[in-house]
Each structure stands twice: as C-alpha cells, then as structure tokens.
Write a protein that holds these residues in place. Structure first.
Motif, mmCIF file in Angstrom:
data_model
loop_
_atom_site.group_PDB
_atom_site.id
_atom_site.type_symbol
_atom_site.label_atom_id
_atom_site.label_comp_id
_atom_site.label_asym_id
_atom_site.label_seq_id
_atom_site.Cartn_x
_atom_site.Cartn_y
_atom_site.Cartn_z
ATOM 1 N N ALA A 3 48.313 39.131 62.070
ATOM 2 C CA ALA A 3 48.934 39.071 60.746
ATOM 3 C C ALA A 3 49.266 37.621 60.403
ATOM 4 N N THR A 4 49.198 37.322 59.139
ATOM 5 C CA THR A 4 49.619 36.002 58.689
ATOM 6 C C THR A 4 51.140 35.959 58.692
ATOM 7 N N ALA A 5 51.690 35.091 59.497
ATOM 8 C CA ALA A 5 53.147 35.008 59.558
ATOM 9 C C ALA A 5 53.641 34.165 58.398
ATOM 10 N N ILE A 6 54.584 34.692 57.668
ATOM 11 C CA ILE A 6 55.206 33.892 56.625
ATOM 12 C C ILE A 6 56.491 33.350 57.211
ATOM 13 N N GLU A 7 56.492 32.065 57.470
ATOM 14 C CA GLU A 7 57.666 31.444 58.073
ATOM 15 C C GLU A 7 58.744 31.273 57.012
ATOM 16 N N PRO A 8 59.889 31.915 57.192
ATOM 17 C CA PRO A 8 60.922 31.822 56.157
ATOM 18 C C PRO A 8 61.261 30.380 55.784
ATOM 19 N N ARG A 9 61.244 29.489 56.758
ATOM 20 C CA ARG A 9 61.692 28.124 56.429
ATOM 21 C C ARG A 9 60.674 27.375 55.573
ATOM 22 N N HIS A 10 59.445 27.899 55.491
ATOM 23 C CA HIS A 10 58.452 27.237 54.651
ATOM 24 C C HIS A 10 58.502 27.712 53.209
ATOM 25 N N LEU A 11 59.350 28.682 52.947
ATOM 26 C CA LEU A 11 59.433 29.200 51.591
ATOM 27 C C LEU A 11 60.494 28.416 50.824
ATOM 28 N N ALA A 12 60.129 27.992 49.645
ATOM 29 C CA ALA A 12 61.096 27.247 48.840
ATOM 30 C C ALA A 12 62.260 28.153 48.483
ATOM 31 N N PRO A 13 63.479 27.710 48.710
ATOM 32 C CA PRO A 13 64.607 28.554 48.328
ATOM 33 C C PRO A 13 64.743 28.591 46.802
ATOM 34 N N VAL A 14 64.739 29.754 46.238
ATOM 35 C CA VAL A 14 64.982 29.888 44.809
ATOM 36 C C VAL A 14 66.242 30.723 44.640
ATOM 37 N N PRO A 15 67.001 30.479 43.577
ATOM 38 C CA PRO A 15 68.309 31.110 43.443
ATOM 39 C C PRO A 15 68.246 32.627 43.284
ATOM 40 N N GLY A 16 67.252 33.130 42.647
ATOM 41 C CA GLY A 16 67.177 34.575 42.457
ATOM 42 C C GLY A 16 65.763 34.955 42.129
ATOM 43 N N PRO A 17 65.466 36.252 42.126
ATOM 44 C CA PRO A 17 64.082 36.625 41.845
ATOM 45 C C PRO A 17 63.767 36.341 40.378
ATOM 46 N N LEU A 18 62.886 35.392 40.149
ATOM 47 C CA LEU A 18 62.443 35.111 38.798
ATOM 48 C C LEU A 18 61.581 36.286 38.373
ATOM 49 N N PRO A 19 61.425 36.484 37.064
ATOM 50 C CA PRO A 19 60.525 37.554 36.638
ATOM 51 C C PRO A 19 59.146 37.302 37.248
ATOM 52 N N GLY A 20 58.584 38.335 37.824
ATOM 53 C CA GLY A 20 57.289 38.157 38.465
ATOM 54 C C GLY A 20 57.384 37.546 39.852
ATOM 55 N N ALA A 21 58.600 37.438 40.397
ATOM 56 C CA ALA A 21 58.758 36.928 41.760
ATOM 57 C C ALA A 21 58.074 37.887 42.717
ATOM 58 N N PRO A 22 57.589 37.374 43.855
ATOM 59 C CA PRO A 22 56.974 38.285 44.811
ATOM 60 C C PRO A 22 57.979 39.331 45.289
ATOM 61 N N ARG A 23 57.440 40.461 45.683
ATOM 62 C CA ARG A 23 58.318 41.549 46.111
ATOM 63 C C ARG A 23 58.437 41.597 47.621
ATOM 64 N N MET A 24 59.618 42.018 48.046
ATOM 65 C CA MET A 24 59.848 42.251 49.463
ATOM 66 C C MET A 24 60.168 43.730 49.633
ATOM 67 N N LEU A 25 59.620 44.334 50.668
ATOM 68 C CA LEU A 25 60.011 45.711 50.994
ATOM 69 C C LEU A 25 60.348 45.789 52.471
ATOM 70 N N THR A 26 61.478 46.413 52.761
ATOM 71 C CA THR A 26 61.781 46.769 54.132
ATOM 72 C C THR A 26 62.741 47.956 54.084
ATOM 73 N N GLY A 27 63.159 48.444 55.218
ATOM 74 C CA GLY A 27 64.067 49.587 55.217
ATOM 75 C C GLY A 27 64.025 50.347 56.520
#
Ligand code: TRP
Length: 366
Positions: A3-27
């Motif tokens: 699997a392609t690992a998405i390293e959290p630290r490589h993701l730009a921190p954004v204040p909130g989900p902008l419209p059209g922001a990528p989705r996260m699912l877990t549970g």
C-alpha cells in the motif's frame, strides 16, 4: 503489492476541511466503551488527523454480525454505539468535523459489496490472516461466508464514500489493500468511478493489558476505560502486573516491556519523572507502590479533561443520537450517488431502461 503509505507529517496542515477536501474514513465495530488501548492505537491518530479531511466514522454493525450475531448482542448495538461516539468526542474528535454513521442504516453499502464481490477471488481472501484469527477467536471451527467477505464489505464502505485516506491498525491494513485492488480492477474494467484509497499506517505499539498480556482488550478484562472514575483507575493500577522477579523494592527490576512503564511512557506528561523512576527501578531503589501511585496520578491527569468533556456531552441529552442520525442521512445520500454511478458504469441500468422504452411505446401504440 504494498500500500502507498501516506505519511501524516508530509501532509500540509489545513485548518479545516475545505469544500472538496479529501475524505477520510475509519471506524470500529460497536463493542462498547473505549479504553486506553483504543486511544493509543487509533483514537489519538484520528484526533490528530480528522480536521484535515472531510472525516467519516463508521459504526460497523454489519461487520460485527460476522462474529457476533445473537439477538442479545444485536440488542446492545445502540448503547455500544453511543458509548463509542461519546468517548471519541470526549477524547477530542470535534463534532463539527466528524460524520458518524450507522452502517446497517445505509443498505446501499450491502448492494455495493455484492457488486464488488466478483472482483476478488476466494483464495485471495483466504490468505488474509486476520480473518482466520477472528473466526477462531469467535469460536468458529469453519469460516462463515460473511466473515470471508469481511474485507469486501469494508471495501464497499471505503469506496462508497470515495475515501482517500483510511487510517487503520495493522490487522485492517490487509483489508484496505483489498479495497485498493478492487478499486483499480473496477476502474480498469468498467470505467473510472472509484478513488483508490491510501492508508495511514499506525506506527503506535499495541498497548499491553493491565495483566501483562500482549493486548488491552475488553474481552480479556484487562482494560482501563476512558470513562473509568479516578478510584477505579487507582484500583486497576494497584493490581497491575509488573516485574514478577521483583519480590521486594530492593531487587533491581526490568523496565523494558513492563506494562507499568509502557503506560508511563505512553501517558505520563512528566518525562523527567518517568526517567527518574526508571533509573531507580533498574537499581532497586524504588518500590512498586510508588511507581504505581505516580502512574495513577499521571493517568488521572490525562483522563480528567476527557471525563469533563464526556460529562458535558452527556449532559446535552440527545446530542450523540442526533449526530448519528444526521451523519447517517448524509452518508446515505453520498452512498446512493456512488451506487447509481456504479450501476450505470457497469451497464446494469441499460437493460431495464430498454425494457421501459419498449413497454412505453407498446402502451402508446394501443
Ligand atoms: N474493520 C474495522 C474494525 O476492525 C471496522 C471497519 C468497517 C472499518 N469498515 C471500515 C474501518 C472502513 C475503516 C474503514 O472494526
């Protein structure tokens, strides 16, 4: 295939989900109140990540049925689900940034699971070690069909909401890999419908139980819950397993793998205190009682704000239920849209549309 690992630290921190922001699912499956093992293993990671995405949290009651499906177990789903959501909010999930939904109330997911099931083979699923373990754990001698299909249903959950990011623990990584394979296979065979999900590997070590067994778990009875009051935490810590070779405070002890110190490392906000305790423990200059008293104090410092928020959310009667109801409606709208796309892209709607046209022109001709 890895699997392609998405390293959290490589993701730009954004204040909130902008419209059209990528989705996260877990549970999780609805098994009840959350404990420190859940916090260390997944909750902390979810809290850290969830504001960057449009975040969905599934209450996977259909997945629960693959191992627990007695009427009594099903009857507890509601209470377990509200406890789980309440604990998640208390620990720090922001209700304004979280969509909680009940899987069985989105029946379109089951249809998607059926449609996806022709994209994977039985031997591919049989090679996933977590499924065999889950079956054995549930006392099944033979694999139930639903349990073999567990990763397919999970793939349906993930692909139905176009989740780009699925942060899960080790056991579930193989299921996300199946979802990735199915998404690619579907897109190649029928047309581009699905987002190929990435997974965020949780690099957190599994928290041992208070009895020293490898894993904290409700069924083993070795858990400290986020909702345990201070005196219960104190009592559980007092009974905790430590270094069995240390018969008196004067005997040098082992720190490595000792659950009392694993917890100190994970939850004590005073690293200097932990370092000093370890040093004295290794040298046989501290009693277990002091190490444990300081652990109780540290855990209660950690849990106090969680208890406070839990009480506040609980006092707002009906809030958790309302979040689940609105989140489920919102998710169902999304999933219906995806399913309509899937059926059209596969060509499943063409035949009925043709029948309808023919039937209409016949009735006009009469
Ligand atoms: N399999 C998860 C568990 O171990 C629950 C789950 C079901 C899930 N569907 C999911 C997790 C989709 C992440 C994404 O309880």
């Amino acid at each position: 295939m890895t699997a392609t690992a998405i390293e959290p630290r490589h993701l730009a921190p954004v204040p909130g989900p902008l419209p059209g922001a990528p989705r996260m699912l877990t549970g999780d499956r609805p098994t009840g109140r959350l404990h420190l093992g859940h916090y260390a293993g997944s909750l902390a990671n979810r809290i850290r990540l969830h504001r960057r995405y449009e975040s969905y949290f599934i209450i996977a009651d259909l997945h629960m049925l693959t191992t627990k499906n007695s009427p009594g177990e099903i009857a507890e789903t509601g209470r377990h689900a509200t406890d789980m959501v309440l604990d998640s909010l208390a620990a720090g999930l922001d209700p304004a940034h979280s969509v909680f939904y009940l899987q069985s109330a989105v029946p379109e997911v089951a249809e998607l699971s059926l449609l996806l099931s022709s994209l994977v083979t039985v031997p591919r699923l049989q090679r996933i070690p977590s499924l065999k373990e889950m079956g054995q754990h549930a006392g099944q001698r033979e694999m139930p069909l639903a349990l073999l299909g567990y990763p397919v249903l999970q793939a349906a959950d993930i692909l139905a909401v176009h989740a780009a990011v699925v942060p899960v623990g080790k056991d579930n990584a193989a299921h996300v890999e199946v979802a990735r394979e199915m998404a690619r296979r579907f897109n190649r065979r029928y047309g581009e419908v699905f987002t190929v999900p990435g997974l965020v590997p949780a690099d957190v070590p599994v928290l041992p139980g208070t009895d020293g067994r490898a894993k904290m778990s409700k069924s083993l009875g070795n858990a400290i819950y986020l909702s345990d009051p201070p005196d219960v935490v104190a009592a559980k810590v007092r009974r905790m397993y430590t270094d069995p070779a240390r018969t008196t405070a004067g005997v040098p002890g082992t720190v490595e793998g000792n659950p009392v110190f694993v917890y100190h490392d994970a939850f004590n906000d005073r690293p200097a205190e932990v370092a000093e305790l370890k040093e004295r423990y290794l040298a046989g200059r501290v009693g277990d009682a002091e190490v444990k008293d300081k652990l109780t104090a540290a855990l209660n410092r950690f849990l106090d704000p969680i208890r406070g928020r839990r009480a506040a959310f609980e006092a707002d009667r009906g809030l958790v239920e309302e979040l689940i109801v609105t989140g489920t409606a919102r998710t169902r709208r999304e999933v219906k849209r995806t399913l309509a796309d899937v059926r059209a892209t596969m060509g499943l709607t063409a035949a009925l549309a043709g029948f309808r046209r023919a039937a209409r022109s016949r009735s006009r001709a009469r």
